[in-house]
Design a protein around this motif. Structure first.
Motif, PDB file in Angstrom:
ATOM      1  N   TYR A   7       0.862  -1.180   0.000  1.00 17.31           N
ATOM      2  CA  TYR A   7       0.000   0.000   0.000  1.00 17.31           C
ATOM      3  C   TYR A   7       0.902   1.234   0.000  1.00 17.31           C
ATOM      4  O   TYR A   7       1.818   1.336   0.803  1.00 17.31           O
ATOM      5  N   SER A  21       0.974   5.708  -0.731  1.00 14.04           N
ATOM      6  CA  SER A  21       0.300   6.971  -1.027  1.00 14.04           C
ATOM      7  C   SER A  21       1.158   7.769  -1.994  1.00 14.04           C
ATOM      8  O   SER A  21       2.331   8.025  -1.727  1.00 14.04           O
ATOM      9  N   GLY A  23       1.304  11.334  -4.236  1.00 11.74           N
ATOM     10  CA  GLY A  23       0.671  12.645  -4.267  1.00 11.74           C
ATOM     11  C   GLY A  23       1.263  13.592  -5.289  1.00 11.74           C
ATOM     12  O   GLY A  23       2.402  13.436  -5.748  1.00 11.74           O
ATOM     13  N   GLN A  72      -7.499   4.933  -5.072  1.00 14.07           N
ATOM     14  CA  GLN A  72      -8.514   5.650  -4.300  1.00 14.07           C
ATOM     15  C   GLN A  72      -7.958   6.987  -3.824  1.00 14.07           C
ATOM     16  O   GLN A  72      -6.927   7.040  -3.151  1.00 14.07           O
ATOM     17  N   THR A  73      -8.672   8.062  -4.155  1.00 18.88           N
ATOM     18  CA  THR A  73      -8.264   9.378  -3.672  1.00 18.88           C
ATOM     19  C   THR A  73      -8.416   9.435  -2.162  1.00 18.88           C
ATOM     20  O   THR A  73      -9.478   9.123  -1.618  1.00 18.88           O
ATOM     21  N   SER A  74      -7.352   9.830  -1.476  1.00 17.21           N
ATOM     22  CA  SER A  74      -7.379   9.851  -0.010  1.00 17.21           C
ATOM     23  C   SER A  74      -7.274  11.254   0.560  1.00 17.21           C
ATOM     24  O   SER A  74      -7.482  11.456   1.757  1.00 17.21           O
ATOM     25  N   THR A 126      -3.823  13.462  -3.225  1.00 19.52           N
ATOM     26  CA  THR A 126      -3.149  12.216  -2.841  1.00 19.52           C
ATOM     27  C   THR A 126      -4.008  11.015  -3.195  1.00 19.52           C
ATOM     28  O   THR A 126      -5.224  11.027  -2.970  1.00 19.52           O
ATOM     29  N   VAL A 127      -3.377   9.990  -3.737  1.00 18.52           N
ATOM     30  CA  VAL A 127      -4.064   8.761  -4.137  1.00 18.52           C
ATOM     31  C   VAL A 127      -3.424   7.576  -3.419  1.00 18.52           C
ATOM     32  O   VAL A 127      -2.194   7.439  -3.403  1.00 18.52           O
ATOM     33  N   ASN A 128      -4.261   6.749  -2.811  1.00 11.69           N
ATOM     34  CA  ASN A 128      -3.786   5.499  -2.210  1.00 11.69           C
ATOM     35  C   ASN A 128      -3.797   4.402  -3.270  1.00 11.69           C
ATOM     36  O   ASN A 128      -4.802   4.203  -3.956  1.00 11.69           O
ATOM     37  N   THR A 169      -3.039   0.299  -4.159  1.00 14.08           N
ATOM     38  CA  THR A 169      -2.832  -1.077  -3.686  1.00 14.08           C
ATOM     39  C   THR A 169      -2.182  -1.863  -4.816  1.00 14.08           C
ATOM     40  O   THR A 169      -2.723  -1.925  -5.926  1.00 14.08           O
ATOM     41  N   ASP A 220       4.735   8.444  -0.115  1.00 17.07           N
ATOM     42  CA  ASP A 220       4.817   8.378   1.345  1.00 17.07           C
ATOM     43  C   ASP A 220       4.149   7.116   1.879  1.00 17.07           C
ATOM     44  O   ASP A 220       3.101   6.700   1.400  1.00 17.07           O
ATOM     45  N   ARG A 270       9.647   5.465   2.804  1.00 20.02           N
ATOM     46  CA  ARG A 270       9.174   6.798   2.439  1.00 20.02           C
ATOM     47  C   ARG A 270      10.166   7.442   1.474  1.00 20.02           C
ATOM     48  O   ARG A 270      11.361   7.303   1.621  1.00 20.02           O
TER      49      ARG A 270
END
Length: 238
Positions: free
Chosen positions: A48, A50, A52, A89-91, A124-126, A128, A151, A209
């Motif tokens: 997973y 993130s 951005g 998914q946009t977070s 930011t997009v998560n 997977t 990140d 990171r």
């Protein structure tokens, strides 16, 4: 490969109710309460992360338009790298003013009031990822497309049930082994199991990171550890 199981010591408590003159008949049975622990190591099979895009400028609409375009490019690059839409998914999405606050402000002077000098837009997009060998290439493509924030990469085991079952057996065996040691030391026989409860959960693996990454990104997923702790009570016989 058979998972490695590691046991850790725990505290045992004897319940010698027979020594209490006022105890009820049901409480007179000697027993021992103890915990057993086991761990199993597993190679992660899902990641997973993130990703951005952040832009800054003086005019809000212009910054927003630039951020939207770059974010669209990044999403297209991720899909082109084989990421399914359901795994994107946009977070987070923010539009914030950049405020200049004078260092030597005076309450009587309107010239010293804070002023807006520009705007920052972040999206930011998560993501997977189920194909871990592609992770470095996916990050490279995202950065090439314009992402400037990567990140919190976390690695996990998508289906830990079978591994936890092995740890459960080992944890109970660990508890029984320690209970037997105490029973032998007390000159008693280990009786039947009368109580059992479990606390199971994963230990989070390494987190990676990066910001403003360039070129191919080397990533090592390492291993995750899943722990099981059982609390049990055995009867003790003469």
């Amino acid at each position: 490969m058979r998972p490695s199981l590691l046991a850790r010591p725990a505290l045992a408590v004897f319940l010698l109710a027979g020594s209490l003159g006022l105890a009820h008949a049901d409480d007179l049975k000697r027993s021992i309460s103890i915990t057993g622990e086991a761990s199993v190591s597993a190679k992660p099979d899902v990641a997973y992360v993130s990703i951005g895009v952040e832009n800054a400028g003086k005019v809000a609409n212009e910054v927003l338009a630039a951020n939207s375009k770059t974010t669209g490019d990044v999403l297209a690059a991720l899909k082109g790298a084989g990421i399914d839409a359901k795994d994107l998914q946009t977070s987070g999405f923010t539009v914030q003013p950049q405020i200049l606050r004078p260092q030597n402000s005076s309450l009587s002077s309107s010239d010293d009031s804070p002023s807006i000098t520009g705007y920052t837009v972040a999206n930011t997009v998560n993501v997977t990822l189920h194909d871990l060998p592609k992770l470095g290439d996916v990050l490279d493509k995202a950065v090439t497309a314009g992402a400037n924030s990567i990140d919190g990469i976390q690695f996990d085991v998508s289906n830990p049930s079978a591994l936890l079952d092995d740890a459960r057996k080992a944890a109970l065996a660990d508890a029984r082994r320690k209970a037997q040691i105490y029973a032998d030391a007390a000159g008693l026989k280990l009786g039947k199991l009368v109580e059992l409860s479990e606390n199971a959960g994963p230990v989070v693996g390494a987190v990676y990171r990066a910001r403003m990454a360039t070129a191919a990104v080397p990533i090592e997923s390492g291993s995750n550890t899943l722990n099981v702790t059982v609390s049990v009570r055995f009867e003790l016989d003469e």
